[in-house]
Motif scaffolding. Structure first.
Motif, PDB file in Angstrom:
ATOM      1  N   ALA A 131     -15.749  11.977   6.652  1.00 29.96           N
ATOM      2  CA  ALA A 131     -15.270  13.072   6.013  1.00 29.96           C
ATOM      3  C   ALA A 131     -16.723  13.876   5.505  1.00 29.96           C
ATOM      4  N   SER A 132     -16.311  15.258   5.264  1.00 32.84           N
ATOM      5  CA  SER A 132     -17.447  16.019   5.061  1.00 32.84           C
ATOM      6  C   SER A 132     -17.231  16.841   4.324  1.00 32.84           C
ATOM      7  N   GLY A 133     -17.975  17.991   3.445  1.00 34.79           N
ATOM      8  CA  GLY A 133     -17.307  18.738   2.193  1.00 34.79           C
ATOM      9  C   GLY A 133     -17.250  18.836   1.702  1.00 34.79           C
ATOM     10  N   ARG A 134     -16.396  17.595   0.314  1.00 33.29           N
ATOM     11  CA  ARG A 134     -16.010  16.771  -0.798  1.00 33.29           C
ATOM     12  C   ARG A 134     -17.523  15.956  -0.629  1.00 33.29           C
ATOM     13  N   THR A 135     -17.288  15.803  -2.324  1.00 41.43           N
ATOM     14  CA  THR A 135     -18.112  14.983  -2.506  1.00 41.43           C
ATOM     15  C   THR A 135     -16.303  13.801  -2.999  1.00 41.43           C
ATOM     16  N   LEU A 136     -16.723  12.751  -1.706  1.00 42.55           N
ATOM     17  CA  LEU A 136     -15.358  11.937  -2.023  1.00 42.55           C
ATOM     18  C   LEU A 136     -15.098  11.068  -3.480  1.00 42.55           C
ATOM     19  N   THR A 137     -15.476  10.973  -4.577  1.00 40.00           N
ATOM     20  CA  THR A 137     -15.713   9.505  -5.577  1.00 40.00           C
ATOM     21  C   THR A 137     -13.687   9.899  -6.580  1.00 40.00           C
ATOM     22  N   MET A 138     -14.050  10.913  -6.357  1.00 36.60           N
ATOM     23  CA  MET A 138     -12.686  10.965  -7.034  1.00 36.60           C
ATOM     24  C   MET A 138     -11.111  11.434  -6.065  1.00 36.60           C
ATOM     25  N   TYR A 139     -11.278  11.171  -5.010  1.00 31.00           N
ATOM     26  CA  TYR A 139     -10.600  11.043  -4.054  1.00 31.00           C
ATOM     27  C   TYR A 139     -10.335   9.284  -3.189  1.00 31.00           C
ATOM     28  N   VAL A 140      -8.883   9.409  -1.967  1.00 30.83           N
ATOM     29  CA  VAL A 140      -8.363   8.305  -1.662  1.00 30.83           C
ATOM     30  C   VAL A 140      -8.766   9.091  -0.340  1.00 30.83           C
ATOM     31  N   LEU A 141      -8.405   8.335   0.630  1.00 35.55           N
ATOM     32  CA  LEU A 141      -8.370   8.106   1.749  1.00 35.55           C
ATOM     33  C   LEU A 141      -7.125   6.935   2.258  1.00 35.55           C
ATOM     34  N   GLY A 142      -6.722   7.519   2.979  1.00 33.69           N
ATOM     35  CA  GLY A 142      -5.768   7.733   4.574  1.00 33.69           C
ATOM     36  C   GLY A 142      -5.665   7.130   5.580  1.00 33.69           C
ATOM     37  N   TRP A 143      -4.993   6.259   6.696  1.00 35.43           N
ATOM     38  CA  TRP A 143      -4.441   6.254   7.969  1.00 35.43           C
ATOM     39  C   TRP A 143      -3.060   6.397   7.482  1.00 35.43           C
ATOM     40  N   LEU A 144      -3.123   7.597   8.725  1.00 31.14           N
ATOM     41  CA  LEU A 144      -1.595   7.263   8.804  1.00 31.14           C
ATOM     42  C   LEU A 144      -1.247   7.308  10.251  1.00 31.14           C
ATOM     43  N   ARG A 145       0.608   7.705  11.064  1.00 30.21           N
ATOM     44  CA  ARG A 145       0.287   7.302  12.157  1.00 30.21           C
ATOM     45  C   ARG A 145       1.645   7.596  12.343  1.00 30.21           C
ATOM     46  N   GLN A 146       1.826   8.374  13.211  1.00 25.45           N
ATOM     47  CA  GLN A 146       3.414   8.988  13.665  1.00 25.45           C
ATOM     48  C   GLN A 146       3.311   8.701  15.566  1.00 25.45           C
ATOM     49  N   ALA A 147       4.220   7.677  16.114  1.00 25.00           N
ATOM     50  CA  ALA A 147       4.845   7.442  17.542  1.00 25.00           C
ATOM     51  C   ALA A 147       6.097   8.463  16.716  1.00 25.00           C
ATOM     52  N   PRO A 148       6.126   8.983  18.753  1.00 26.80           N
ATOM     53  CA  PRO A 148       6.817   9.751  19.490  1.00 26.80           C
ATOM     54  C   PRO A 148       8.399   9.193  18.678  1.00 26.80           C
ATOM     55  N   GLY A 149       8.918  10.493  18.149  1.00 21.51           N
ATOM     56  CA  GLY A 149      10.484  10.602  17.730  1.00 21.51           C
ATOM     57  C   GLY A 149      10.357   9.641  16.157  1.00 21.51           C
ATOM     58  N   LYS A 150       9.113   9.131  15.668  1.00 23.32           N
ATOM     59  CA  LYS A 150       9.476   8.482  14.324  1.00 23.32           C
ATOM     60  C   LYS A 150       8.732   9.444  13.079  1.00 23.32           C
ATOM     61  N   GLU A 151       8.787   9.419  11.909  1.00 19.77           N
ATOM     62  CA  GLU A 151       8.517   9.917  10.593  1.00 19.77           C
ATOM     63  C   GLU A 151       6.716   9.500  10.993  1.00 19.77           C
ATOM     64  N   ARG A 152       6.246  10.243  10.210  1.00 19.06           N
ATOM     65  CA  ARG A 152       5.225   9.576   9.876  1.00 19.06           C
ATOM     66  C   ARG A 152       4.888   8.537   9.014  1.00 19.06           C
TER      67      ARG A 152
END
Length: 119
Positions: free
Chosen positions: A24-45
């Protein structure tokens, strides 16, 4: 805005492991939440896991509990997703994302990275 770059995807056999990284870059992340999401073919994220940058508080989707571990290294501005005992149904494009704490939706996204689990 936070810039996010994923790496570490690929092809693995069922039962194997992978580690995804997100720089990650561009911001100080102190007040952020980071996450992982995924999307399979034909399915919602789907939200897989998330972590508060300051405290390291984690949250997992039921599908990830017991197999995936999310972590961050503040010195490297990098978030990780350790994936163990991978299953074919884990096959998807995985996205790193961020949002300010208190916001419902992720607002910054990486380009996505393919994870393919063969049976």
């Amino acid at each position: 805005q936070v810039q996010l770059v994923e790496s570490g995807g690929g092809l693995v056999q069922a039962g194997g492991s992978l580690r995804l990284s997100c720089v990650a870059s561009g911001r100080t992340l102190t007040m952020y939440v980071l996450g992982w999401l995924r999307q399979a073919p034909g399915k919602e994220r789907e939200r897989v896991a998330a972590i508060t940058w300051s405290e390291g508080i984690t949250h997992y989707a039921d599908s990830a509990k017991g197999r995936f571990t999310i972590s961050r290294d503040s010195t490297k501005n990098t978030m990780y997703l350790y994936m163990n005992n991978l299953k074919p149904e884990d096959t998807a494009v995985y996205y790193c994302a961020s949002k300010p704490r208190g916001e419902a939706d992720f607002s910054s996204w990486g380009q996505g990275i393919q994870v393919t689990v063969s049976s």
